[in-house]
Design a protein around this motif. Structure first.
Motif, mmCIF file in Angstrom:
data_model
loop_
_atom_site.group_PDB
_atom_site.id
_atom_site.type_symbol
_atom_site.label_atom_id
_atom_site.label_comp_id
_atom_site.label_asym_id
_atom_site.label_seq_id
_atom_site.Cartn_x
_atom_site.Cartn_y
_atom_site.Cartn_z
ATOM 1 N N MET A 273 0.822 -1.213 0.000
ATOM 2 C CA MET A 273 0.000 0.000 0.000
ATOM 3 C C MET A 273 0.855 1.261 0.000
ATOM 4 O O MET A 273 0.518 2.258 -0.651
ATOM 5 N N ARG B 173 -0.710 6.643 3.973
ATOM 6 C CA ARG B 173 -1.016 5.383 3.294
ATOM 7 C C ARG B 173 -0.492 4.205 4.101
ATOM 8 O O ARG B 173 0.647 4.190 4.554
ATOM 9 N N ASP C 41 0.102 13.210 -4.157
ATOM 10 C CA ASP C 41 -1.040 12.529 -3.538
ATOM 11 C C ASP C 41 -1.758 13.341 -2.464
ATOM 12 O O ASP C 41 -2.744 12.863 -1.898
ATOM 13 N N ASN D 165 -7.749 0.250 -0.344
ATOM 14 C CA ASN D 165 -7.880 -0.090 1.071
ATOM 15 C C ASN D 165 -7.297 -1.472 1.357
ATOM 16 O O ASN D 165 -6.838 -2.172 0.447
ATOM 17 N N HIS E 132 -2.853 13.153 2.560
ATOM 18 C CA HIS E 132 -3.313 11.808 2.917
ATOM 19 C C HIS E 132 -2.340 10.738 2.392
ATOM 20 O O HIS E 132 -2.340 9.609 2.874
ATOM 21 N N GLY E 133 -1.497 11.114 1.403
ATOM 22 C CA GLY E 133 -0.505 10.168 0.895
ATOM 23 C C GLY E 133 0.520 9.778 1.941
ATOM 24 O O GLY E 133 1.125 8.705 1.880
ATOM 25 N N PRO F 69 -3.603 5.586 -6.875
ATOM 26 C CA PRO F 69 -4.981 5.124 -6.644
ATOM 27 C C PRO F 69 -5.216 4.802 -5.172
ATOM 28 O O PRO F 69 -4.326 4.298 -4.492
ATOM 29 N N ASN F 70 -6.413 5.115 -4.703
ATOM 30 C CA ASN F 70 -6.754 4.880 -3.304
ATOM 31 C C ASN F 70 -7.174 3.419 -3.121
ATOM 32 O O ASN F 70 -8.234 3.008 -3.583
#
Length: 322
Positions: free
Chosen positions: A59, A286, A279, A74, A282-283, A71-72
């Motif tokens: 991730m 990750r 990103d 989960n 929030h990058g 790409p996000n």
């Protein structure tokens, strides 16, 4: 003429024993026993939690197309992707490198921690600052041992990794990038692990002390639960706080492999700037969920195993009440 003294001679300068880590045990154990206990704990912890570590690495090392954002993905999607393309074996790719690095690194980690704790605490078992400082010293020493194998491990964990195994990865890094590639992330690793370990050890010792005070007369199996609970809480908190630096470390260790960005400088600020530009902030977070899911149970396993190993050595040394 002086009378002959036939009695025992009194000495007003008694000998002071020299401090020796092997002959003057701290906490009832000798230096080598801390090393063995730490090595066992570290190896079991990392081997047991390796699949989660693979998820975290995948991730954090995700790449976008050109200047497009990553790409996000989960945890569920990452897990499903590995199972679909590689099967269960994909979660364990690189575990050989972990096995080679975790044992020696944790032997150094815990033995340095115990020695520094003895020095800094000055007989005060409740000194949280001493615990934090000892943890920082321990991580600086152990990261020097573990970082090269961590580089190999993470490169093997990548999707479509070009390396055949540990030996091939080590050889190709040496030939193509030089020895410096093994330590490109060392500064970042230490800067990340210093606060991680400070928070971890201080929280663990405080939580353990608090839980022990709840019930002074607890059985051995309940004592293990205390160590596991304190370790899990400490591991989870420290993991969340230091996730951004862990993302930077992963990016540096995997740069140029499987489409990962290559950085012109290994400066933390430079890498952070590139991640944020591509990103957003929030990058930098990750992989925080698998990181937390890794460190909470890993710390519980590690501390309970370490304390159980110490208890074994206490009994072996004839001091079971420590």
């Amino acid at each position: 003429m002086h009378p002959r003294n036939t009695g025992p001679r009194l000495s007003f300068h008694p000998e002071i024993p020299e401090l020796s880590v092997s002959e003057n045990p701290h906490d009832g154990l000798r230096f080598w026993q801390f090393m063995v206990a730490g090595s066992i704990a570290g190896s079991i912890e990392h081997m047991a939690m390796f699949p989660v570590d693979t998820l975290k690495t995948r991730m954090q090392a995700l790449v976008g197309s050109g200047s497009y954002p990553v790409p996000n993905v989960n945890v569920r999607q990452a897990c499903k992707s590995i199972m679909k393309s590689e099967g269960a074996a994909g979660f364990y790719r690189g575990i050989g490198a972990m096995g080679l690095g975790a044992g020696p690194a944790h032997a150094v980690y815990f033995s340095v921690y115990e020695l520094c704790k003895q020095f800094f605490s000055r007989g005060d078992p409740n000194n949280s600052v001493a615990h934090a400082a000892s943890g920082v010293c321990a991580t600086v020493a152990s990261d020097a041992v573990f970082t090269p194998m961590d580089v190999v491990k993470q490169r093997l964990q990548l999707k479509s990794s070009p390396y055949k195994g540990v030996v091939d990865c080590v050889r190709r890094i040496l030939v193509e990038e030089g020895m410096g590639a093994f330590y490109a992330s060392y500064k970042t690793t230490v800067i990340m692990n210093a606060p991680f370990t400070a928070v971890h050890f201080a929280t663990y010792e405080a939580a353990k002390r608090g839980l022990m005070e709840v019930s002074l007369d607890i059985a051995d199996d309940e004592r293990l639960v205390v160590h596991a609970t304190a370790g899990a809480g400490a591991g989870a908190l420290a993991a969340i706080v230091t996730t951004p630096l862990d993302v930077v470390k992963t990016q540096l260790q995997c740069q140029g492999v499987c489409g990962c960005d290559r950085f012109s400088s290994s400066s933390i600020g430079n890498v952070v700037k590139i991640i944020v530009k591509k990103d957003g902030y929030h990058g930098l977070m990750r992989g925080w969920i698998p990181r937390m899911l890794f460190h909470a149970p890993a710390a519980a396993i590690c501390w309970s195993t370490y304390e159980a190993s110490k208890d074994f050595f206490h009994r072996l040394n004839g001091n079971p009440d420590n």
